[in-house]
Enzyme design. Structure first.
Site, PDB file in Angstrom:
ATOM      1  N   GLU A  29       0.838  -1.191   0.000  1.00 47.39           N
ATOM      2  CA  GLU A  29       0.000   0.000   0.000  1.00 47.39           C
ATOM      3  C   GLU A  29       0.881   1.252   0.000  1.00 47.39           C
ATOM      4  OE1 GLU A  29      -2.147  -0.763   3.534  1.00 47.39           O
ATOM      5  OE2 GLU A  29      -3.107  -2.560   2.721  1.00 47.39           O
ATOM      6  N   LEU A  58      -6.192  -1.448  -0.323  1.00 46.88           N
ATOM      7  CA  LEU A  58      -6.175  -1.575   1.121  1.00 46.88           C
ATOM      8  C   LEU A  58      -6.819  -2.919   1.502  1.00 46.88           C
ATOM      9  CD1 LEU A  58      -5.488  -0.056   3.768  1.00 46.88           C
ATOM     10  CD2 LEU A  58      -7.835   0.785   3.760  1.00 46.88           C
ATOM     11  N   GLU A  60      -4.985  -6.417   2.986  1.00 48.38           N
ATOM     12  CA  GLU A  60      -3.771  -7.183   3.253  1.00 48.38           C
ATOM     13  C   GLU A  60      -3.904  -8.654   2.877  1.00 48.38           C
ATOM     14  OE1 GLU A  60      -3.374  -3.432   5.342  1.00 48.38           O
ATOM     15  OE2 GLU A  60      -5.008  -4.913   5.311  1.00 48.38           O
ATOM     16  N   GLN A  82       1.962  -2.239   5.798  1.00 47.61           N
ATOM     17  CA  GLN A  82       2.235  -0.854   6.157  1.00 47.61           C
ATOM     18  C   GLN A  82       2.559  -0.690   7.645  1.00 47.61           C
ATOM     19  OE1 GLN A  82      -0.759   2.517   5.559  1.00 47.61           O
ATOM     20  NE2 GLN A  82       0.423   2.544   3.658  1.00 47.61           N
ATOM     21  N   PRO A  89      -4.980  -9.466   9.260  1.00 51.13           N
ATOM     22  CA  PRO A  89      -5.960 -10.029   8.318  1.00 51.13           C
ATOM     23  C   PRO A  89      -5.368 -11.040   7.340  1.00 51.13           C
ATOM     24  CG  PRO A  89      -6.256  -7.660   8.518  1.00 51.13           C
ATOM     25  CD  PRO A  89      -4.985  -7.992   9.230  1.00 51.13           C
ATOM     26  N   HIS A 129      -0.854   0.305  15.490  1.00 49.46           N
ATOM     27  CA  HIS A 129       0.362   0.772  14.820  1.00 49.46           C
ATOM     28  C   HIS A 129       1.615   0.486  15.662  1.00 49.46           C
ATOM     29  CE1 HIS A 129      -2.713   3.050  12.695  1.00 49.46           C
ATOM     30  NE2 HIS A 129      -1.828   3.439  11.803  1.00 49.46           N
TER      31      HIS A 129
END
Length: 321
Positions: A29, A58, A60, A82, A89, A129
């Protein structure tokens, strides 16, 4: 040699490997036009074209599923997730397909897929994240896992992963993307998977770590009046057990440090190896300094979650006492 940040070393490795082998391509991505959210893939699309630096939707699971097909068609895809937790996923693809294809084909089919992703905390990022998912991947048979702590190793381990005939996950500690700076060999540079790095020699206690925690362990070693050895594993699978056992035979004491939650983290595997193979060398219990068994917290309290110099020094003090 050129002095580079860790993320620049990753970018350098990708340029070198795409130039060296026409079957290597990068998918992910925002990897193309944007050059990646951390600029790790900057310049690849301009140099090698949109067919070898491919912006993906978008999705995965679809991305990794596409990489599976590319491998079967003779490509060597480098798939960027990312962020660390964005990879969850696609765990189905990884566990059900990626790790099993060499076995399914009786060794007739190689599966040279590289999955690289920023991982770890300490950067004041939002939820999903900051995770440290290395244990998921190490637990999956057929997958190799590498984690660099220096710019030179970031380039060399990624090159080794891309050239390897088996699928490899390379986790890049984003905390030190633009703080770790060091000399990186120009041109082709390969660091073999399965070889640990002795970051610092010592005789009283061994700190075993990887990724961003290696530099933190070195700071802890600087702050205490003891001879502290720091072993950077670099590769979790294959694991350099020889270096691990040699270090504990020398010091007799071990503290394992990682960001991931404590229960069933990779540190538990290291502690089990110590119990099975180094019990007569140990002069005290194997201690772990880790994250906690909670979801990664919001940035306002993440410093309380991350292993720190103070927590590592406290573990060393308890062992030496």
């Amino acid at each position: 040699m050129a002095e580079r940040f860790l993320v620049e070393a990753v970018n350098d490795a990708l340029h070198v490997e795409l130039e060296r082998d026409d079957s290597v391509l990068v998918i992910g991505e925002d990897v193309g036009r944007a050059g990646g959210v951390f600029r790790a893939t900057a310049g690849l699309r301009d140099r090698f074209g949109p067919e070898r630096c491919v912006d993906m939707p978008l999705a995965e699971a679809g991305m990794l599923g596409g990489a599976v097909g590319l491998c079967m068609a003779g490509w060597r895809p480098v798939c960027e997730m990312q962020y660390d937790a964005f990879s969850y996923p696609c765990l189905d693809q990884l566990i059900t397909h990626v790790g099993r294809y060499r076995w399914r084909t009786g060794g007739k089919m190689e599966f040279p897929l590289t999955i690289r992703m920023p991982y770890g905390g300490g950067v004041r990022a939002p939820e999903l994240h900051d995770d440290s998912p290395e244990a998921y991947y190490v637990h999956t048979p057929g997958i190799k896992v590498a984690i660099p702590s220096t710019p030179a190793d970031a380039k060399g381990l990624l090159a080794a992963a891309i050239r390897d005939p088996d699928p490899c996950v390379v986790l890049e500690p984003k905390l030190i993307y633009r703080t770790a700076r060091g000399d990186v060999p120009e041109g082709e540079h390969v660091v073999p998977l399965g070889k640990a790095r002795l970051a610092r020699e010592g005789s009283d206690v061994t700190l075993v770590s990887y990724g961003a925690m290696v530099a933190m362990c070195e700071r802890a070693a600087d702050s205490i009046d003891a001879s502290v050895e720091v072993l950077d594993l670099r590769s979790l699978r294959p694991l350099d057990e020889e270096a691990l056992l040699a270090s504990v035979a020398k010091t007799g004491r071990v503290v394992i440090v990682h960001e991931a939650p404590r229960t069933a983290g990779f540190g538990a595997e290291i502690a089990a190896i110590m119990a099975e193979k180094a019990i007569f060398d140990l002069q005290g219990p194997v201690l772990r300094v880790t994250g906690y068994d909670v979801p990664y917290p919001y940035w306002t309290i993440e410093d309380a979650y991350m292993p720190s110099v103070e927590r590592v020094v406290d573990a060393i003090d308890r062992l030496l006492a």
